[in-house]
Enzyme design. Structure first.
Site, short mmCIF file in Angstrom:
data_model
loop_
_atom_site.label_atom_id
_atom_site.label_comp_id
_atom_site.label_asym_id
_atom_site.label_seq_id
_atom_site.Cartn_x
_atom_site.Cartn_y
_atom_site.Cartn_z
N LYS A 201 -4.18 2.97 -5.63
CA LYS A 201 -4.71 3.43 -4.34
C LYS A 201 -3.74 4.42 -3.73
CE LYS A 201 -4.43 2.41 -0.16
NZ LYS A 201 -4.44 3.82 0.31
N GLY A 253 5.96 2.22 0.27
CA GLY A 253 5.52 2.62 1.60
C GLY A 253 6.44 2.05 2.65
N SER A 254 5.92 1.86 3.83
CA SER A 254 6.76 1.44 4.95
C SER A 254 7.12 -0.04 4.85
CB SER A 254 6.02 1.71 6.26
OG SER A 254 4.84 0.96 6.28
N THR A 255 8.22 -0.38 5.49
CA THR A 255 8.67 -1.77 5.51
C THR A 255 7.62 -2.65 6.20
OG1 THR A 255 10.98 -1.14 5.46
CG2 THR A 255 10.48 -3.29 6.41
N VAL A 257 4.32 -2.33 6.40
CA VAL A 257 3.19 -2.65 5.53
C VAL A 257 3.66 -3.54 4.37
CG1 VAL A 257 1.44 -1.70 3.98
CG2 VAL A 257 1.85 -0.63 6.20
N GLY A 258 4.87 -3.31 3.88
CA GLY A 258 5.42 -4.16 2.82
C GLY A 258 5.49 -5.62 3.27
N GLU A 275 8.86 -1.08 -2.75
CA GLU A 275 9.82 0.01 -2.51
C GLU A 275 9.57 0.49 -1.09
OE1 GLU A 275 12.04 0.94 -4.59
OE2 GLU A 275 11.35 0.31 -6.56
N CYS A 309 12.40 8.37 1.25
CA CYS A 309 12.84 7.01 1.58
C CYS A 309 14.37 6.90 1.54
CB CYS A 309 12.20 6.01 0.65
SG CYS A 309 12.38 6.48 -1.07
N GLU A 406 14.09 3.98 10.84
CA GLU A 406 13.74 5.09 9.96
C GLU A 406 12.84 6.09 10.70
OE1 GLU A 406 10.88 4.38 6.73
OE2 GLU A 406 12.27 5.41 5.40
P1 NAD Z 1 2.56 3.28 4.80
O1 NAD Z 1 3.20 1.97 4.59
O2 NAD Z 1 1.90 3.55 6.10
O3 NAD Z 1 1.37 3.48 3.72
C1 NAD Z 1 1.64 3.37 2.35
C2 NAD Z 1 0.36 3.03 1.62
O4 NAD Z 1 -0.09 1.74 2.03
C3 NAD Z 1 -0.80 3.98 1.88
O5 NAD Z 1 -1.50 4.16 0.68
C4 NAD Z 1 -1.65 3.22 2.89
O6 NAD Z 1 -3.01 3.56 2.87
C5 NAD Z 1 -1.46 1.79 2.44
N1 NAD Z 1 -1.65 0.76 3.46
C6 NAD Z 1 -1.55 0.90 4.81
N2 NAD Z 1 -1.70 -0.31 5.40
C7 NAD Z 1 -1.87 -1.21 4.41
C8 NAD Z 1 -2.03 -2.63 4.38
N3 NAD Z 1 -2.04 -3.36 5.49
N4 NAD Z 1 -2.14 -3.24 3.19
C9 NAD Z 1 -2.10 -2.53 2.04
N5 NAD Z 1 -1.96 -1.19 2.00
C10 NAD Z 1 -1.83 -0.54 3.17
O7 NAD Z 1 3.63 4.35 4.41
P2 NAD Z 1 3.53 5.93 4.45
O8 NAD Z 1 3.50 6.36 5.88
O9 NAD Z 1 2.42 6.39 3.56
O10 NAD Z 1 4.91 6.37 3.76
C11 NAD Z 1 6.10 6.39 4.44
C12 NAD Z 1 6.92 5.15 4.15
O11 NAD Z 1 7.05 4.95 2.75
C13 NAD Z 1 8.34 5.26 4.69
O12 NAD Z 1 8.72 4.08 5.31
C14 NAD Z 1 9.17 5.47 3.42
O13 NAD Z 1 10.50 5.09 3.52
C15 NAD Z 1 8.42 4.68 2.42
N6 NAD Z 1 8.72 5.14 1.07
C16 NAD Z 1 9.54 4.39 0.28
C17 NAD Z 1 9.87 4.81 -1.00
C18 NAD Z 1 10.77 3.99 -1.88
O14 NAD Z 1 10.79 4.23 -3.08
N7 NAD Z 1 11.51 3.03 -1.38
C19 NAD Z 1 9.37 6.02 -1.47
C20 NAD Z 1 8.55 6.77 -0.65
C21 NAD Z 1 8.23 6.32 0.62
#
Ligand code: NAD
Length: 503
Positions: A201, A253-255, A257-258, A275, A309, A406
Site C-alpha cells: 500500500k 512511516g511516522s512513529t 502511525v507505527g 521503520e 527519516c 521530528e
Molecule cells: P505516515 O505515517 O503518515 O504514513 C505512512 C503510510 O501509512 C502511508 O501509506 C499512509 O497512508 C499509511 N497510514 C496512515 N495511517 C495509517 C494507519 N492508521 N494504519 C495503517 N496505515 C496508515 O507517514 P508519512 O507522512 O507518509 O511519512 C513521513 C514519516 O515516515 C516520517 O515520520 C518519517 O520519519 C517516516 N519515515 C521513516 C523511514 C525509515 O526508514 N525509518 C523512512 C521514510 C520515512
C-alpha cells in the site's frame, strides 16, 4: 471509480510519463488491473499545486481481495511452487524493466514528490535498482543449520536436528511518500526473494511510481497474486493491518502511525517490522575544517528537502567552531536555489504538500516563540507550489520542541557543546534512535562516538549514505527490524526446527 482527467501540467515530463498520466490509474489485484472501490483523489504536483492525475483509493474490500489473492498465491498458486532460482530471475527481470523505463519513472517521481530530477534519476533510481538486484540474489542463498543435539535424558537414542527457514507468508507493506519507488522496492524485493507474497500500500500522496511498477510486475511475468498493489489512505492501511490472513506487516512511516499499527496488530499477533521517525544528531568535533563541517551538515539536513527519516536535524558543534560553522551554513542555506524539479537550476524542490509546508511553518514559529535564534530561511517563498526556504536556528536548547520533535522538513536546530561527554549526552538526549553522524579526523574519538551513539546507523564524516548491503533501521521510537543487507532474511522468514530420531 477512477476517472480520466485532462492532464493539466506535467512540467518537463517526457512522452511516456505523459501517456501514463493520461490513462486511468488502477490497482493491481490478483494479476489484473482493477478500479478502486473508493472515491479517487487528485494527485498533486507539489511544485505547482495542480492536479496531474486521479489516485484510486482502495477500500477495505479492495484490500480483502488483494490479501485473498496473495494468500492463494502463497498457499496454492503458481508462486508456491517456484524454485528459488525462478524467484531470483523474476526479480532480475523486473530490475531490467525498471532500468529500461528509468527516465520515465524518475520523471513521475519528480512530478509526484517534487524532488529534483537529477536526484530522482541518479539517486532514487540507482538505489532502487541496486537494492532490487542485491535482494534478488538472496532468493538462492537462504540457508538453515544442522545441529547435533544431546537430548541427554534419552541416552539410548540418537538424533539430528535442522533449522529450515520458511517464508513468513502474506506480507502487508505500507510505505510513505518521501522515496516512493525506493521504499516500494525495499519492501517487495526481500519479501519476494524470501518466497512471501505481498500486498503493497503506497502513500496516497505519491502513488504514481508504485502504480507504474505494477505494470512492470505484470510484464516481468510474476504469477497472479504474488504482488498486489493497492493505493489508498489510512482506511486501506488499517484493513491490511487488521486482516486475519496477513502474517506480517512491514511499515515505514511516522512513529504515531507505527504505534497505532503495533496496537492493532496485537489482536492477530502479526509479526511487525517498523521503520519510523527520527531526530538524528550530527556531531562536529573541534578538529574539523569548518567548511567541510558546514557542507556536511547542510547535506545531512537539506537532502530531499529534509524529508528523510535520518535527516541530520540536530547539529551539535564544538563551541570553538560554533560561529564559523553557523556563518558558513547560513550562507549555504541562503544560496540554495529552490525550483521545480524539472528546472536544471533547482537545487531543492517543494515539500510534499500544503499541509506539510504549513506543519513546517508551525515548527518555525514555535522555535521563534521559544527563543531560538533564526539565522537563515524561516519562510515559504511567495510563489506557486509548496516551497519552504532552508532554515537554520542557532542556540536551540535541548528542551525546545525543535530539538525533540521530528519536523520532516528543511529545518536545522544547532547547539554548541564544550566536551566530548557533553556532545554524546546531547546527541543521545532523544526518544528516537535512527541515524547519527560524527565529523572528525580522529578515528579513535570517532569510534568512541560510533559505540556510544544510540542509533541504528552511525556515519563518520558522512550522513544519509545508504547501500543495499548495509543493514538499515532504528530502535526506540524509530521502530525495530532492519532492512537491507542480510537482515531481511530474518524479517521475511520463520525458523522451523526439525528433529529426526535416528534410532
Ligand atoms: P505516515 O505515517 O503518515 O504514513 C505512512 C503510510 O501509512 C502511508 O501509506 C499512509 O497512508 C499509511 N497510514 C496512515 N495511517 C495509517 C494507519 N492508521 N494504519 C495503517 N496505515 C496508515 O507517514 P508519512 O507522512 O507518509 O511519512 C513521513 C514519516 O515516515 C516520517 O515520520 C518519517 O520519519 C517516516 N519515515 C521513516 C523511514 C525509515 O526508514 N525509518 C523512512 C521514510 C520515512
Amino acid at each position: 471509480m477512477t476517472e480520466v482527467i485532462e492532464v493539466i501540467e506535467v512540467g518537463g515530463a517526457g512522452k511516456a510519463a505523459r501517456e501514463f498520466l493520461g490513462q486511468p490509474l488502477q490497482l493491481l489485484v490478483n494479476g489484473a488491473f482493477v478500479e478502486g472501490r473508493g472515491a479517487s483523489i487528485p494527485v498533486i504536483n507539489p511544485a505547482t499545486g495542480t492536479a496531474i492525475a486521479q489516485c484510486p483509493i482502495g477500500t477495505a474490500q479492495d484490500i480483502d481481495e488483494a490479501v485473498r489473492a496473495a494468500r492463494h498465491a502463497f498457499d496454492k498458486g503458481d508462486w508456491k511452487d517456484l524454485r528459488p532460482v525462478a524467484r531470483e530471475r523474476l526479480l532480475l527481470r523486473l530490475a531490467d524493466l525498471i532500468e529500461r523505463d528509468a527516465d520515465t519513472l524518475a520523471e513521475l517521481e519528480t512530478l509526484d514528490n517534487g524532488k529534483i530530477l537529477p536526484m530522482a534519476r541518479h539517486g532514487d533510481l540507482t538505489l532502487a535498482l541496486d537494492s532490487l538486484r542485491y535482494m534478488a540474489g538472496w532468493a538462492t542463498k537462504i540457508e538453515g543449520t544442522t545441529i547435533s543435539p544431546s537430548f541427554a535424558y534419552v541416552p539410548h537414542m540418537r538424533f539430528t536436528s535442522q533449522t529450515l527457514r520458511r517464508p513468513v507468508g502474506v506480507v502487508g507493506q505500507i510505505i510513505p511518500w518521501n522515496f516512493p519507488l525506493v521504499m516500494a522496492i525495499w519492501k517487495i524485493a526481500p519479501a519476494l526473494a524470501a518466497g512471501c507474497t505481498v500486498v503493497l500500500k503506497p502513500s496516497e500522496e505519491t502513488p504514481l511510481t508504485a502504480l507504474y511498477l505494477a505494470r512492470l510486475v505484470v510484464e516481468a511475468g510474476f504469477p497472479a497474486g504474488a504482488v498486489n498493489i493497492v493505493t489508498g489512505g489510512a482506511e486501506a492501511g488499517i484493513a491490511l493491518v487488521e486482516h486475519p490472513l496477513v502474517d506480517k506487516i512491514a511499515f515505514t512511516g511516522s512513529t504515531q502511525v507505527g504505534q497505532d499499527i503495533q496496537r492493532r496488530a496485537a489482536a492477530t499477533m502479526k509479526r511487525l517490522s517498523l521503520e519510523l521517525g527520527g531526530k538524528s544528531p550530527v556531531v562536529v568535533l573541534e578538529d574539523c575544517d569548518p567548511d567541510v563541517a558546514a557542507q556536511g551538515a547542510a547535506g545531512a539536513i537539506f537532502f530531499n528537502h529534509g524529508q528523510v527519516c535520518t535527516a541530520g536535524s540536530r547539529l551539535l558543534v564544538h563551541r570553538s567552531l560554533y560561529e564559523p560553522v553557523l556563518k558558513r551554513l547560513a550562507a549555504i542555506a541562503d544560496g540554495m536555489v529552490l525550483g521545480d524539479g524539472f528546472d536544471p537550476a533547482a537545487q531543492m524542490g517543494p515539500l510534499i504538500s500544503a499541509r506539510q509546508r504549513d506543519r513546517v511553518a508551525g515548527f518555525v514559529e514555535g522555535a521563534k516563540a521559544q527563543g531560538a535564534r533564526l539565522v537563515a530561511g524561516g519562510f515559504a517563498p511567495d510563489r506557486e507550489g509548496f516551497f519552504f526556504r532552508p532554515t537554520i536556528f542557532a542556540d536551540v536548547a535541548p528542551t525546545m520542541t525543535l530539538a525533540c520533535d521530528e519536523v520532516f522538513g528543511p529545518v536545522l536546530a544547532v547547539m554548541p557543546f564544550d566536551t566530548e561527554e557533553e556532545a554524546l549526552a546531547l546527541a543521545n538526549d532523544t526518544s528516537f534512535g535512527l541515524g547519527a553522524s560524527v565529523w572528525t579526523g580522529d578515528f579513535t574519538r570517532a569510534w568512541r562516538f560510533a559505540e556510544g551513539l544510540k542509533a541504528g546507523n552511525v556515519w563518520v564524516n558522512a550522513h544519509n549514505l545508504l547501500d543495499p548491503a548495509v543493514p538499515f533501521g532504528g530502535h526506540r521510537l524509530s521502530g525495530y527490524g532492519r532492512e537491507l543487507g542480510h537482515a531481511p532474511l530474518e524479517l521475511y522468514t520463520e525458523a522451523k526446527s526439525v528433529t529426526l530420531n535416528l534410532g
